[in-house]
Design a protein around this motif. Structure first.
Motif, mmCIF file in Angstrom:
data_model
loop_
_atom_site.group_PDB
_atom_site.id
_atom_site.type_symbol
_atom_site.label_atom_id
_atom_site.label_comp_id
_atom_site.label_asym_id
_atom_site.label_seq_id
_atom_site.Cartn_x
_atom_site.Cartn_y
_atom_site.Cartn_z
ATOM 1 N N LEU A 221 34.301 33.987 32.786
ATOM 2 C CA LEU A 221 34.695 33.084 33.868
ATOM 3 C C LEU A 221 36.091 33.432 34.360
ATOM 4 O O LEU A 221 36.345 33.453 35.578
ATOM 5 N N ALA A 222 37.002 33.716 33.437
ATOM 6 C CA ALA A 222 38.368 34.063 33.814
ATOM 7 C C ALA A 222 38.415 35.366 34.601
ATOM 8 O O ALA A 222 39.244 35.526 35.509
ATOM 9 N N GLN A 223 37.538 36.286 34.290
ATOM 10 C CA GLN A 223 37.500 37.548 35.044
ATOM 11 C C GLN A 223 37.039 37.335 36.484
ATOM 12 O O GLN A 223 37.455 38.052 37.394
ATOM 13 N N ARG A 224 36.194 36.321 36.673
ATOM 14 C CA ARG A 224 35.741 36.016 38.036
ATOM 15 C C ARG A 224 36.759 35.177 38.802
ATOM 16 O O ARG A 224 36.768 35.193 40.036
ATOM 17 N N LEU A 225 37.611 34.462 38.052
ATOM 18 C CA LEU A 225 38.614 33.599 38.686
ATOM 19 C C LEU A 225 39.996 33.913 38.094
ATOM 20 O O LEU A 225 40.634 33.064 37.479
ATOM 21 N N PRO A 226 40.478 35.151 38.276
ATOM 22 C CA PRO A 226 41.708 35.581 37.591
ATOM 23 C C PRO A 226 42.958 34.833 38.037
ATOM 24 O O PRO A 226 43.930 34.773 37.283
ATOM 25 N N SER A 227 42.955 34.256 39.225
ATOM 26 C CA SER A 227 44.150 33.537 39.663
ATOM 27 C C SER A 227 44.296 32.188 38.975
ATOM 28 O O SER A 227 45.375 31.577 38.998
#
Length: 300
Positions: A221-227
């Motif tokens: 999930l963090a890789q898809r929403l890195p900001s």
């Protein structure tokens, strides 16, 4: 700002009965198939009732406090679901319970509504059971007090409450992303909603390798929403000796575990003093920790 599209008010049983019938019989009897004989009970005349009304004064939702210190008969008409009516009614009922001096409030949540009540600090206890042909879960809240967390199910509910109660920031201090907790689908979904809404999630880990080996869904999930997500690894020996774990938000909500490898601990959604302490202990460790560059997606 425009006026709210609905209001919530307390009503006396006799005066409010037509509105209570309109909502409860539509939702419980017609929609859910609850027998009419089970819908109305001897407690109704003794309860504190609330009714939500639209801008035209028409009843759109109901709820009640019983003499047994329970919340029940929470119902919202279909066209008004997902618009904050249930949240407003539940808050109104909890204000009444606090004014009455109740130290504990419990309820029987339909299984589909467990997350809704968790967002307001209620924790599940006991086994699931059937009531009027519908799967239910007992839940309870100690208003204005620390609530003990004793099981994985209660831990999930506690995290959901802290996530929902944040304005923008969430701080997570974990050993290895807590298998069984931060990989729970409902928590991953709640974190995604918070991130998409502009939230920022900082995660401190003592062992970043293990979640990576386990393909922890929060990393994806963090890789898809890195900001929105940032992970750091704790490397200072003195910092790594810290035995506890917690998640804390920026509006006074927290869930703290004295031993980070266990689920039991305590939670409170309005504990601003304790939440400040936890954030203050988090920040210097965050500054000393290294960024988990190994979590970044290829090409980032």
């Amino acid at each position: 700002m425009s006026a709210p599209a609905f209001t919530v008010e307390g009503v006396a049983y006799e005066a409010g009965l037509p509105d209570l019938r309109r909502v409860r019989e539509t939702v419980f009897v017609q929609e859910q198939g609850v027998p009419l004989s089970l819908e109305w009970d001897e407690l109704d005349p003794l309860c504190h009732h609330v009714v939500a009304r639209d801008a035209h004064g028409e009843a759109i939702g109901t709820g009640r406090l019983t003499p047994k210190h329970t919340i029940g008969r929470m119902a919202v008409l279909p066209d008004w679901r997902g618009r904050g009516v249930g949240d407003a009614m539940l808050r109104a009922l909890l204000v009444q319970a606090t004014e009455l001096g109740w130290r504990e409030v419990s309820l029987h949540a339909q299984a589909s509504a467990i997350e809704f009540y968790a967002r307001h600090g209620f924790l599940p206890f006991g086994e699931r059971f059937e009531e009027a042909g519908i799967d239910h879960q007992s839940m309870r809240l100690l208003p204005g007090a620390v609530n003990p967390v004793e099981t994985r199910e209660a831990a999930i509910a506690a995290v959901l409450g802290v996530i929902a109660g944040s304005r923008r920031q969430l701080h997570v201090y974990s050993r290895e992303l807590d298998p069984g907790l931060f990989d729970a689908p409902e928590i991953v979904a709640a974190l995604r909603r918070r991130a998409v809404a502009g939230g920022e999630v900082r995660v401190l880990l003592q062992d970043p390798a293990e979640p990576q080996r386990a393909l922890a869904p929060l990393i994806g999930l963090a890789q898809r929403l890195p900001s929105a997500f940032a992970f750091r690894a704790i490397e200072e020996p003195t910092d790594r000796s810290y035995p506890s774990a917690f998640v804390v938000n920026d509006l006074g909500g927290y869930y703290f575990r004295p031993l980070g490898h266990r689920f039991d601990g305590e939670t409170r959604l309005d504990g601003s003093g304790r939440a400040r302490q936890l954030r203050a202990s988090f920040d210097p460790v965050w500054e000393r920790a290294r960024a988990c560059t190994e979590y970044r997606a290829l090409g980032l």
